[in-house]
Motif scaffolding. Structure first.
Motif, PDB file in Angstrom:
ATOM      1  N   GLU A 143       0.130   9.584  -1.737  1.00 12.17           N
ATOM      2  CA  GLU A 143       0.829  10.237  -2.851  1.00 12.17           C
ATOM      3  C   GLU A 143       2.107   9.500  -3.250  1.00 12.17           C
ATOM      4  O   GLU A 143       2.907  10.003  -4.017  1.00 12.17           O
ATOM      5  N   GLY A 144       2.295   8.287  -2.734  1.00 11.66           N
ATOM      6  CA  GLY A 144       3.481   7.495  -3.038  1.00 11.66           C
ATOM      7  C   GLY A 144       4.455   7.543  -1.878  1.00 11.66           C
ATOM      8  O   GLY A 144       4.429   8.454  -1.054  1.00 11.66           O
ATOM      9  N   GLY A 145       5.302   6.555  -1.795  1.00 17.31           N
ATOM     10  CA  GLY A 145       6.242   6.482  -0.692  1.00 17.31           C
ATOM     11  C   GLY A 145       5.604   5.811   0.514  1.00 17.31           C
ATOM     12  O   GLY A 145       4.546   5.177   0.420  1.00 17.31           O
ATOM     13  N   THR A 146       6.248   5.966   1.658  1.00 15.81           N
ATOM     14  CA  THR A 146       5.797   5.324   2.895  1.00 15.81           C
ATOM     15  C   THR A 146       5.759   6.339   4.022  1.00 15.81           C
ATOM     16  O   THR A 146       6.694   7.118   4.195  1.00 15.81           O
ATOM     17  N   THR A 147       4.683   6.308   4.788  1.00 14.52           N
ATOM     18  CA  THR A 147       4.585   7.131   5.983  1.00 14.52           C
ATOM     19  C   THR A 147       5.093   6.309   7.159  1.00 14.52           C
ATOM     20  O   THR A 147       4.646   5.191   7.380  1.00 14.52           O
ATOM     21  N   LEU A 148       6.056   6.855   7.889  1.00 14.81           N
ATOM     22  CA  LEU A 148       6.570   6.230   9.100  1.00 14.81           C
ATOM     23  C   LEU A 148       6.103   7.087  10.270  1.00 14.81           C
ATOM     24  O   LEU A 148       6.394   8.274  10.319  1.00 14.81           O
ATOM     25  N   ALA A 149       5.345   6.472  11.167  1.00  7.82           N
ATOM     26  CA  ALA A 149       4.866   7.166  12.368  1.00  7.82           C
ATOM     27  C   ALA A 149       5.547   6.523  13.572  1.00  7.82           C
ATOM     28  O   ALA A 149       5.749   5.308  13.606  1.00  7.82           O
ATOM     29  N   TYR A 150       5.911   7.354  14.546  1.00  5.68           N
ATOM     30  CA  TYR A 150       6.570   6.818  15.735  1.00  5.68           C
ATOM     31  C   TYR A 150       6.061   7.522  16.985  1.00  5.68           C
ATOM     32  O   TYR A 150       5.664   8.679  16.953  1.00  5.68           O
TER      33      TYR A 150
END
Length: 154
Positions: free
Chosen positions: A103-110
């Motif tokens: 949906e746009g933007g960035t997913t940051l997973a940690y």
């Protein structure tokens, strides 16, 4: 005492921008709660001082941080260890992964794995996990604000 934590957030910027921000010492210093100092000591190395309060124990942890397994602008492993004097020590790492969000933007997973010892470890897992979660949430809120938006739980 071992600590594990994982999460995923949506940041309001493209992956290249997020990568740039999470590798900028000035941005990180501003975003890390309690960060008193963060200096680059090499291409992928930093020294840091972070003041933390866990229950009745307050200490400044001083230590070193290194970035390895770098796959720009997709992921890296951040490892570090710090000493907080009589309060104890912390040692661990976090795998950070970035992906374009549909949906746009960035997913940051940690994914974080750490060990703490000394007085701070005597406070118990529930208190330490609570402080760690609160600190992570504040970091990501600060990062999102620095990027120019609001963090959204993914």
């Amino acid at each position: 005492m071992a600590l594990t934590m994982e999460g995923e957030i949506l940041l309001p910027a493209d992956r290249a921008t997020v990568w740039e921000k999470i590798n900028d010492p000035e941005v990180l210093r501003a975003c890390i709660p309690g960060c008193e100092m963060l200096e680059k000591t090499g291409d992928d190395a930093f020294k840091a001082a972070v003041k933390l309060k866990v229950g009745p124990v307050s200490a400044t942890f001083k230590g070193a941080v290194t970035l390895t397994e770098i796959d720009a602008p997709n992921s890296y492993l951040i490892s570090g260890e710090g000493e907080g004097g009589i309060a104890g020590f912390a040692k661990g790492g976090a795998r950070v992964r970035l992906a374009d969000a549909p949906e746009g933007g960035t997913t940051l997973a940690y994914t974080v794995e750490a060990n703490v010892g000394g007085k701070i470890a005597q406070l118990g897992a529930r208190m330490i996990n609570s402080v760690a979660k609160k600190t992570a949430d504040q970091f990501f809120a600060n990062l999102a604000a620095n990027i120019g938006g609001v963090v959204v739980e993914a």
